[in-house]
Design an enzyme around this catalytic site. Structure first.
Site, PDB file in Angstrom:
ATOM      1  N   SER A   1       0.832  -1.202   0.000  1.00 50.68           N
ATOM      2  CA  SER A   1       0.000   0.000   0.000  1.00 50.68           C
ATOM      3  C   SER A   1       0.870   1.256   0.000  1.00 50.68           C
ATOM      4  O   SER A   1       1.907   1.306   0.667  1.00 50.68           O
ATOM      5  CB  SER A   1      -0.895   0.015   1.234  1.00 50.68           C
ATOM      6  OG  SER A   1      -1.706   1.170   1.214  1.00 50.68           O
TER       7      SER A   1
ATOM      8  N   LYS B   1      -3.638   2.415  -2.365  1.00 52.11           N
ATOM      9  CA  LYS B   1      -3.257   3.437  -1.390  1.00 52.11           C
ATOM     10  C   LYS B   1      -4.258   3.381  -0.248  1.00 52.11           C
ATOM     11  O   LYS B   1      -5.398   2.956  -0.428  1.00 52.11           O
ATOM     12  CB  LYS B   1      -3.307   4.821  -2.034  1.00 52.11           C
ATOM     13  CG  LYS B   1      -1.947   5.351  -2.414  1.00 52.11           C
ATOM     14  CD  LYS B   1      -1.909   6.862  -2.344  1.00 52.11           C
ATOM     15  CE  LYS B   1      -0.723   7.455  -3.065  1.00 52.11           C
ATOM     16  NZ  LYS B   1       0.595   6.954  -2.897  1.00 52.11           N
TER      17      LYS B   1
ATOM     18  N   MET C   1       4.412  11.077   3.479  1.00 52.15           N
ATOM     19  CA  MET C   1       3.501  11.561   2.442  1.00 52.15           C
ATOM     20  C   MET C   1       2.281  12.212   3.093  1.00 52.15           C
ATOM     21  O   MET C   1       1.710  13.159   2.548  1.00 52.15           O
ATOM     22  CB  MET C   1       3.021  10.408   1.548  1.00 52.15           C
ATOM     23  CG  MET C   1       4.110   9.563   0.888  1.00 52.15           C
ATOM     24  SD  MET C   1       5.330  10.477  -0.068  1.00 52.15           S
ATOM     25  CE  MET C   1       4.322  11.187  -1.340  1.00 52.15           C
TER      26      MET C   1
ATOM     27  N   CYS D   1       0.518   3.620   9.902  1.00 54.96           N
ATOM     28  CA  CYS D   1       1.229   4.759   9.321  1.00 54.96           C
ATOM     29  C   CYS D   1       1.842   5.564  10.469  1.00 54.96           C
ATOM     30  O   CYS D   1       1.126   5.956  11.392  1.00 54.96           O
ATOM     31  CB  CYS D   1       0.273   5.634   8.526  1.00 54.96           C
ATOM     32  SG  CYS D   1       1.027   7.157   7.937  1.00 54.96           S
TER      33      CYS D   1
ATOM     34  N   GLY E   1      11.644  -4.018   3.424  1.00 52.43           N
ATOM     35  CA  GLY E   1      12.987  -4.137   2.872  1.00 52.43           C
ATOM     36  C   GLY E   1      13.224  -5.287   1.928  1.00 52.43           C
ATOM     37  O   GLY E   1      14.371  -5.700   1.740  1.00 52.43           O
TER      38      GLY E   1
END
Lengths: 258, 306
Positions: free
Chosen positions: B21, B45, B72, B129, B243
């Site tokens: 996402s 998203k 963002m 987030c 990663g």
């Protein structure tokens, strides 16, 4: 990572456009852009208006918000630069018609210089709202390009949008390539005129940019990301996209009409 | 070649490599691009109740190949406008998982219900987030809230619910256990780690939001540890994130306990071709190590130590 540079020269090109020159060593090609960080304000994608040597430059039109603030930047101001990013205009065609609307000349001028240096014959159709807003008229003439100007108000050259001189130029001269940059509706018209004459055509487009690394999707244009696969596209590719000349995305990703 | 198709949270995936996402998910055409490039599924998203422009730039600081810092600010077109993008992805045959973020259980449930109507095959809850006030890890660090949100969403939608877990907490495995109690079909771990970049010449943080989230190869060992610990605590499938840049990285996550993985930052370093390359590497590596199927590797490192 960004490089912090100091603005060494500021030139008021027209009432609404300013060029800022700064030392930035990485090699750049005409058509490429850099991300310009104005500390405390924003970071904007800016096509390089000067690409050669160690002194690079951007030419900014006041559109509001940060671009207006960029106009007020004086020599000595520090900026953060990353890039250059994106692709470039191929300077190898021998007869090039450049179509620049408004600040689009900033993107096209370094390509014209490189093409002329390589032996190309360059014709420039340069359009602006008024005579005073004609950007890089002298620069194009000095580099050896043939320049035809148009203004919306008729204060210089043909009256009307730049496309009024493009059609006759295409009809009376042979070109190997057309390059365009400016309002997208104009670029779309130019693309169609070039297609009708069978001339290869390339345009530099503008979209929202955040990461400039092909990841965040802010600059999505059809199946492309302008930051990586652009900003220069074959206009034949652009004409296949319903959004070319029709809509772009706002910072939230909503489709908004151009 | 080893069999790469897997089942995870009740979803059939043609391979275990999901588009994470936040990457490429703002436009439907980009989701299609990731699907065509070989992603096993694409996650949108994170979508909220209203259009959100996100933070001003700079929103990104990139380090050569080892990491990426972003804030963002959850930019997204909002749940009313976004379904047209999902329709484009579904029209191309993509397996689409819809990610949503809300400020409380009721908002999550409403968003998930709207998202479920678009035709996505599962819902991922952004509980992680690290840089949005009132959202993400601010509420996803509390196991009570995680359980309550997941429960509200599982009651509101008929689809599998995936809870994306934050590593910015004392006990990420405890958060996964809370999600399992709430009825999650799977958990994904990890989201980015809270991080900061400073510009010494300007004496200020680089990102406009100051704090951001670190992704990329630097965080892989942390992601592996979280997946490992979650595997010891829960029975539901785990989607490993953090990663991944190679087929070997994927296999490490599978062996730590993951059934599938998400790939994001590598797309910035390499382009969308990363999916095809990583898939080929995974298949070859599995075969060379004697695994007939990717799913056979899930948790393999645990059985070796038990």
């Amino acid at each position: 990572m960004r490089t912090i540079v100091t603005v060494q020269e500021r030139v008021a090109e027209t009432p609404s456009t300013v060029t800022l020159r700064f030392p930035y060593a990485p090699a750049a090609a005409p058509g490429q852009f850099v991300m310009v960080w104005i500390p405390g304000d924003d970071e904007l994608p800016m096509s390089l208006s000067y690409t050669e040597g160690a002194s690079k430059g951007i030419t900014v039109k006041a559109m509001g918000g940060t671009s207006r603030n960029v106009q007020r930047i004086e020599t000595g101001t520090r900026l953060g630069i990353r890039g250059p990013y994106g692709n470039q205009f191929d300077p190898s065609p021998k007869r090039i018609l450049i179509v620049a609307g408004g600040s689009g000349a900033a993107v096209l001028a370094p390509g014209a210089e490189r093409a002329i240096a390589g032996g190309a014959k360059v014709t420039v159709a340069l359009g602006a709202t008024t005579e005073a807003e004609l950007l890089f008229r002298e620069r194009f003439a000095t580099m050896g390009a043939a320049v035809e100007v148009t203004t919306d108000d008729g204060s210089a050259g043909a009256r009307g949008y730049v496309t009024v001189v493009v059609e006759p130029l295409l009809a009376t001269h042979a070109f190997d390539a057309v390059w365009s940059c400016g309002p997208e509706i104009m670029m779309r018209k130019v693309a169609l005129l070039a297609r009708a004459r069978g001339v290869a055509s390339y345009g530099s487009v503008e979209r929202q940019m955040k990461c400039a690394l092909g990841m965040c999707d802010a600059c999505a244009l059809g199946p492309f990301h302008v930051c990586v696969e652009g900003p220069v596209f074959s206009t034949e590719k652009l004409l296949e996209l319903p959004e070319f000349g029709a809509f772009k995305r706002d910072p939230a990703g909503r489709r908004v009409r151009l | 070649m080893a069999e790469l198709s897997v089942r995870c949270a009740g979803i059939a995936l043609r391979n275990p490599l999901l588009l994470a996402s936040g990457i490429w998910g703002e436009s439907g055409e980009s989701l299609v691009g990731a699907w065509k490039a070989g992603a096993g599924g694409v996650i949108t998203k994170s979508i909220g109740s209203f259009p959100r422009p996100g933070y001003p730039n700079p929103t990104i600081e990139s380090y050569d190949r080892w990491g990426m810092l972003n804030a963002m600010g959850l930019p997204n077109p909002g749940i009313e406008e976004y379904p047209q993008e999902i329709a484009i992805a579904l029209g191309a045959g993509a397996t689409v998982i819809g990610s949503v973020f809300g400020g409380d259980a009721a908002e999550f449930a409403n968003l998930a219900a709207a998202m479920a109507k678009t035709g996505v095959c599962a819902i991922e809850l952004n509980l992680s987030c690290p840089h949005a006030q009132g959202y993400g890890s601010e509420i996803g660090s509390d196991p009570t809230q995680v359980e309550e949100i997941v429960r509200a969403v599982t009651r509101a939608v008929p689809l599998p619910v995936i809870a994306k877990i934050t590593p910015n907490a004392t006990d990420p495995a405890g958060l996964a256990a809370a999600a399992e109690r709430g009825g999650a079909a799977a958990v994904s771990a990890i989201n980015t780690l809270r991080a900061l970049a400073i510009d010494v010449e300007l004496r200020r943080p680089v990102l406009s939001h100051r704090l951001g989230g670190l992704s990329g190869p630097a965080i892989k060992p942390i992601g592996l540890a979280c997946v490992w610990q979650i595997r010891e605590r829960v029975r539901i499938p785990i989607i490993g994130v953090g990663g991944i840049a190679s087929g070997r990285d994927v296999l490490e996550y599978l062996m730590a306990g993951a059934s599938a993985v998400e790939i994001g930052t590598q797309v910035a370093f390499e382009g969308i071709g990363a999916f095809g390359r990583i898939g080929r590497e995974l298949s070859e590596l599995l075969e060379s190590l004697g695994f007939a199927r990717a799913s056979d590797a899930t948790g393999a490192a645990h059985s070796a130590t038990s």
